[in-house]
Write an enzyme that holds these catalytic residues in place. Sequence first.
Site, PDB file in Angstrom:
ATOM      1  N   HIS A 181      -2.869   6.422   4.672  1.00 24.98           N
ATOM      2  CA  HIS A 181      -1.426   6.509   4.861  1.00 24.98           C
ATOM      3  C   HIS A 181      -0.922   7.849   4.329  1.00 24.98           C
ATOM      4  CE1 HIS A 181      -1.534   2.440   6.012  1.00 24.98           C
ATOM      5  NE2 HIS A 181      -0.850   1.855   5.050  1.00 24.98           N
TER       6      HIS A 181
ATOM      7  N   CYS B 220       0.816  -1.219   0.000  1.00 22.54           N
ATOM      8  CA  CYS B 220       0.000   0.000   0.000  1.00 22.54           C
ATOM      9  C   CYS B 220       0.851   1.271   0.000  1.00 22.54           C
ATOM     10  CB  CYS B 220      -0.941   0.003   1.205  1.00 22.54           C
ATOM     11  SG  CYS B 220      -0.162  -0.445   2.766  1.00 22.54           S
TER      12      CYS B 220
END
Length: 339
Positions: free
Chosen positions: A243, A131
């Site tokens: 994130h 990710c």
Amino acid sequence: MGYKVAVIGATGNVGREMLQTLFERRFPADQVVALASSRSIGREVSYGDDEILKVQDLASFDFKGIDIALSSPGAKVSAVHSPRAGAAGCVVIDNTSHFRMDPDVPLVVPEVNPQAIAGYKKRNIIANPNCSTIQMVVALKPLHGLAKIKRVVVSTYQSVSGAGKEAMDELFNQTRAIYVNDPVKPEIFTKQIAFNVIPHIDVFMDDGATKEEWKMAVETRKILDPNIAVHATCVRVPVFIGHAEAVNVEFERPVSENEAREALRGQEGVIVVDHRANEGYVTPVEAAGEDAVYVSRIRKDPTVPNGLSFWCVADNLRKGAALNAVQIAEVLVRDYLGK
């Protein structure tokens, strides 16, 4: 005529997001099957607004006749069942770490290296990158086209959802415990995550880096350019979804802020929000539920030759996992599997 699609790990955070993303993007599926471990047999998961799927047993499932599988069950499970599905003629888009560095498995971010999808025929497996790597390479791609990147130094601020539902529960429970003066017990994480940051994601390696930091380096080179040097520090922060990364780039030639800004604005999948004002940047809370990689805080780094820094944020369950996998499937059916 549509496709038959299986979602492996359908009861997890990413599996549920895959189902939702398939529906939202109107993927041409005639049939969608939800698969998970034996302990989840019979559980129900949503596909879109109205359809409920009953979870079937991954271990006994016959993949013959299934065209595409989106897989996120964990690396050890995937190591067994992705090759089994591939051997049955199903193309597996695998979200785990197990196949990413296999030379016979393409590692793909559709906005960056869609041409690599052609390599799926060797094993019938395509790997979804980590990710944190995905959002970074989407932002690096137009900059690398502008002026070759020599080196990247990145610090990540990774949400707990990247470690699964139990990790999200741990953040919630620890936060509540602190407010009511109950003891805080780390179980998923190595230390308290509530009101804290932990510079430790995945296992430590012999050189002192963690596996997550190693992944960012090797995956960036496989996807974007084998000559780019990457040094990462990966940190878990008390955020539920999204994130963030502080990225420092050194180019072969000088690149102005305006050049970088314009290149990023032209990149598919990137939204630039870069104003030098109190709210002129994007944070993880704002990126949650969104498809784009957001880039902010673009500025020169005067301490190195040809240096530039920026901040990027993305929803790690969407672009960092489910959306990227579905986008790969879309290219696959458009360019390779056409029915």
